[in-house]
Structures are given as C-alpha cells and as structure tokens.
Design a protein around this motif. Structure first.
Motif, PDB file in Angstrom:
ATOM      1  N   ARG A  12       0.876  -1.185   0.164  1.00 35.61           N
ATOM      2  CA  ARG A  12       0.034   0.247   0.129  1.00 35.61           C
ATOM      3  C   ARG A  12       0.786   1.290   0.033  1.00 35.61           C
ATOM      4  O   ARG A  12       0.607   2.277  -0.683  1.00 35.61           O
ATOM      5  N   ASP A  13       1.970   1.298   0.836  1.00 35.17           N
ATOM      6  CA  ASP A  13       2.885   2.346   0.823  1.00 35.17           C
ATOM      7  C   ASP A  13       3.415   2.751  -0.478  1.00 35.17           C
ATOM      8  O   ASP A  13       3.581   3.824  -1.018  1.00 35.17           O
ATOM      9  N   VAL A  15       2.358   1.955  -3.602  1.00 36.51           N
ATOM     10  CA  VAL A  15       1.587   2.393  -4.427  1.00 36.51           C
ATOM     11  C   VAL A  15       0.998   3.713  -4.141  1.00 36.51           C
ATOM     12  O   VAL A  15       1.047   4.890  -5.136  1.00 36.51           O
ATOM     13  N   ARG A  16       0.755   4.013  -2.763  1.00 43.56           N
ATOM     14  CA  ARG A  16       0.710   5.515  -2.495  1.00 43.56           C
ATOM     15  C   ARG A  16       1.643   6.453  -2.891  1.00 43.56           C
ATOM     16  O   ARG A  16       1.559   7.616  -3.300  1.00 43.56           O
ATOM     17  N   THR A  17       2.997   6.165  -2.805  1.00 46.62           N
ATOM     18  CA  THR A  17       4.102   6.860  -3.062  1.00 46.62           C
ATOM     19  C   THR A  17       4.102   7.163  -4.456  1.00 46.62           C
ATOM     20  O   THR A  17       4.594   8.093  -4.869  1.00 46.62           O
ATOM     21  N   LEU A  19       1.607   7.051  -6.515  1.00 47.23           N
ATOM     22  CA  LEU A  19       0.652   7.858  -7.104  1.00 47.23           C
ATOM     23  C   LEU A  19       0.900   9.370  -6.656  1.00 47.23           C
ATOM     24  O   LEU A  19       0.538  10.086  -7.244  1.00 47.23           O
ATOM     25  N   ALA A  20       1.538   9.538  -5.530  1.00 42.60           N
ATOM     26  CA  ALA A  20       1.945  10.885  -5.093  1.00 42.60           C
ATOM     27  C   ALA A  20       3.033  11.505  -6.075  1.00 42.60           C
ATOM     28  O   ALA A  20       2.971  12.841  -6.413  1.00 42.60           O
ATOM     29  N   ARG A  23       0.952  12.633  -9.275  1.00 45.70           N
ATOM     30  CA  ARG A  23      -0.110  13.622  -9.145  1.00 45.70           C
ATOM     31  C   ARG A  23       0.723  14.832  -8.953  1.00 45.70           C
ATOM     32  O   ARG A  23      -0.025  15.821  -9.406  1.00 45.70           O
ATOM     33  N   GLN A 320      10.322   2.981  -5.556  1.00 47.22           N
ATOM     34  CA  GLN A 320       9.431   4.063  -5.548  1.00 47.22           C
ATOM     35  C   GLN A 320       9.095   4.483  -7.020  1.00 47.22           C
ATOM     36  O   GLN A 320       8.124   4.618  -7.724  1.00 47.22           O
ATOM     37  N   GLU A 324       6.097   4.154  -9.687  1.00 47.41           N
ATOM     38  CA  GLU A 324       5.500   5.129 -10.577  1.00 47.41           C
ATOM     39  C   GLU A 324       5.302   4.931 -12.180  1.00 47.41           C
ATOM     40  O   GLU A 324       4.416   4.929 -12.848  1.00 47.41           O
ATOM     41  N   LEU A 327       2.436   2.181 -12.757  1.00 46.96           N
ATOM     42  CA  LEU A 327       1.077   2.840 -12.512  1.00 46.96           C
ATOM     43  C   LEU A 327       0.822   3.675 -13.727  1.00 46.96           C
ATOM     44  O   LEU A 327      -0.035   3.719 -14.192  1.00 46.96           O
TER      45      LEU A 327
END
Length: 396
Positions: A12-13, A15-17, A19-20, A23, A320, A324, A327
């Motif tokens: 989860r970390d 994916v969140r990193t 996506l950040a 964005r 990381q 990216e 994704l």
C-alpha cells in the motif's frame, strides 16, 4: 547496540508513494499514459474486429451450410474447353446421399435494359439457362416476384440475380429486358446467393426457353449439388466420375464454402499485420514513459536526496520510481483496453457483426503494459537509486 534497521515499505505504501509522484505532474503523466493507451487500444481493437469478422463468417457458414459442391468443365488433354454431358444433372441425382441438384448453362447472348443499347454493352451480366431446382439447391430465394417453374421455364421469362438487377436498373418483377433479339418478362429478382456470387451477376432463363429462344445447346456448365453433411467428402470423391464417366479428369469439383473459410483465415493474417503496427505504437508509448521517468528523476533530485538522508534505502528509491512507471503504464493500458473494446463493439454494430473479444486480449493488454512499465522504468529507477544524498541535496 544493534544496527539500525530501515523501515519497510508495504504494498500500500509503494502504491501511495508512486501515485504521489504522478499527481505532482498530472499533465505530463496523462500525455505519457496516452501513448500507451493508443498502442493498447489499437491492438485490442484489431484483435476484437478480426475476431468479430471471423465469427460472422463462421456463422454465415453454419447458416449457408458447407455441404454444397459444384462441378464445372475443365480442360481436355489438348487444352480445349471440356463439355459436360447433357445427362450429368440426372446422373448426379442418383448418388445416394445427394439431397438436391441444380444446374446452369452459359448462353451466347447479352441482356440489356432496352433494344436501344448497343449489344456490346454487357455490363458484365451473363445470360444462363437454369434448372427449376437451382434455387432450392443454393438455399436462397427471391426478393421480388417468383422463381422459374414448370410453366414459366418454357416461355420468354427471366429471373435476375441481385447484382444483375441493380446494373440493369430493375427494382422489382414485372418489367421487361431485351436479350437475344427479343423481349423477356422479368419474373423475379433474387436475393444475394452468398455461396454462388456468379448467380448474382446472371440473368437466368428456363432450360427449355433458352434452347427455344436463345440457341442454348443443352450442355450444363455448372452443376450445384447438396448432400448430407456427413457424406460431403464421399460425394466429392465420386462426383467427377459421375458427371463424366468417360473423362472424369475433365471435371473440376469445388466446395464454395471453402472460399468463405479462406476469407476468414486471410482476415486473420491481415489482422496480424495490423497487430504489428499496434505493437509499434505501444513501443513508442513505452519510450514516452521512459522519457517521462528520466526527466522526473532529474527534476526530483532534491526529493531523492532528502529521502535518502532520512533513511530511505536505494532499494526503496528504486521501488518508488519503478512503481510510478508501472502505475503510469497500467493506467494507460486500462484506458486503452476500454477504448479498444468500445471501438470493437461500435465497429461490429455498424457492420452487423456479433461483437467478439477474446478473453486473452484484455489479459494480454495488461501483461503488455506491465512489461512496458517495467522496462521503461528500470533505468530511471536504477539511476535515481544511485544518486548520492549529498550530491542530490546540493542540486539546484
């Protein structure tokens, strides 16, 4: 005192990193994903349209049947045009599994809309004598009027194939056309005969009428035969010998449904070429993703240095940026798969085909995007992980 253990990044970390990072530059990310989406959409649409076309052809084959055979005269030993015996249709009827026989014979005449049109203007329409059971054997029918019967086949009446009627400007039965120096009443107009396209381009006259009014010699030039599905190959083996017992080598036997099947296979081969073009587009999209990730690494050196100074390992930085890239490619691939499926459905609906998209096509699209994302993001991720924290923090 035990050594420091770096914190671990869970899925989860990661994916969140990832996506950040995307964005922060949404326009660039969208444009990079668009390149992948176009490639995937092209590949999915090509597979879907090809599969839909092939399914339509196969359904037409099932509807029309694969048990129709034709026998035509070939060449003699000396290279001349052979001639089928006048009794050939009756002989074919005696084959046990045969369920229907029809015949046509070429007539040396032209058909025109009026007698004012020069005889040389044929418009590619052949005049042929036809037996009464031809229509039932072919499995087609009339779009207007009626077919030849025991009464009308003896009189100057004519049935036009669908294409012949269009070229002559005849919309329905009831009019007249000029052939062989006299007028013929148009008795009917046929629906398209998909297994016998030569009938579509023909003007058909009764056997007796062709002999009486057009000088037909009575020899058939094409015999159409239907048999049971299970016995098609057996009938094919004896058909030439039955049509011409003395010279079976002068008879050419064919299966019209093979042409449709070959067309389906040819469509698949052409789809392979278009699929290659889609793969090229996908490769270009992958290059765009790689370029975006390389630029992102250069622009975010201070961020990389700060993360490294706070304890992030090289492996975490590498993960990381690889996340990216994955994704970015996956979002483009998902959009491309949806777009390709929509194009397939729309094109199939416009053509009247059943929309068919093999299950492996979306799965293959997902696999291709993940591969592209991995390859495109590997070098930028390794480059980011190799940056020294002090050098990265000192970057402007």
């Amino acid at each position: 005192m035990s050594g420091l253990v770096p914190a671990r990044l869970g899925p989860r970390d990661v994916v969140r990193t990832g996506l950040a990072g995307l964005r922060t530059r949404p326009a660039r990310a969208a444009l990079s994903a668009l390149g992948v989406a176009i490639g995937i959409a092209t590949m999915v649409a090509v597979i879907g349209i090809s599969s839909s076309s092939k399914e339509d052809l196969l359904r037409r084959l099932d509807r029309l049947g694969t048990n129709l055979l034709t026998a035509k005269p070939g060449s003699t030993l000396f290279g001349d045009q052979a001639e089928l015996p006048e009794t050939a249709p009756e002989m074919v009827r005696r084959i046990g599994p045969v369920t229907g026989v029809g015949a046509t014979g070429e007539v040396d005449a032209t058909v025109r809309r009026t007698d004012r049109i020069p005889v040389e203007v044929t418009q590619g329409i052949a005049v042929q004598a036809a037996s009464p059971d031809l229509l039932a054997t072919l499995g087609t029918g009339t779009a207007s009027g009626r077919w030849l019967n025991a009464a009308t086949e003896r009189y100057p009446g004519m049935v036009l194939g669908s294409e012949a009627a269009r070229r002559l400007g005849v919309d329905a039965a009831g009019g007249r056309v000029f052939a062989g120096g006299r007028w013929f009443v148009v008795l009917g107009v046929l629906r398209p005969a998909e297994l016998a396209p030569e009938i579509d381009r023909s003007a058909l006259v009764g056997w007796d009428a062709a002999e009486r009014y057009l000088g037909f010699d009575g020899h058939p030039t094409t015999i159409y035969e239907r048999s049971t599905d299970a016995s098609v190959n057996d009938v094919r083996d004896v058909l030439a010998r039955t049509v011409s017992p003395e010279h079976p080598e002068e008879v050419e036997v064919a299966r019209p449904s093979d042409a449709l099947r070959a067309k389906a296979e040819a469509a698949g081969a052409f789809a392979g070429l278009l699929l290659g073009l889609g793969a090229v587009a996908l490769l270009v999209g992958g290059v765009g993703v790689a370029n975006t990730m390389v630029v992102s690494v250069l622009e975010r050196r201070r961020e990389i240095g700060l993360r490294r100074s706070l304890g992030a390992t090289r492996g975490q930085v590498r993960t990381q940026f690889l996340a990216e890239s994955l994704l970015l490619s996956a979002s483009g691939g998902a959009a491309g798969a949806v777009l390709g499926a929509a194009v397939t459905a729309g094109f199939a609906a416009a053509k009247g085909w059943p929309p068919v998209l093999p299950a492996w096509a979306p799965a293959g699209a997902l696999g291709a995007t993940l591969l592209i994302g991995t390859v495109a993001g590997l070098y930028p991720a390794v480059r980011a992980a190799r940056l020294s924290p002090t050098v990265a923090l000192a970057a402007v």
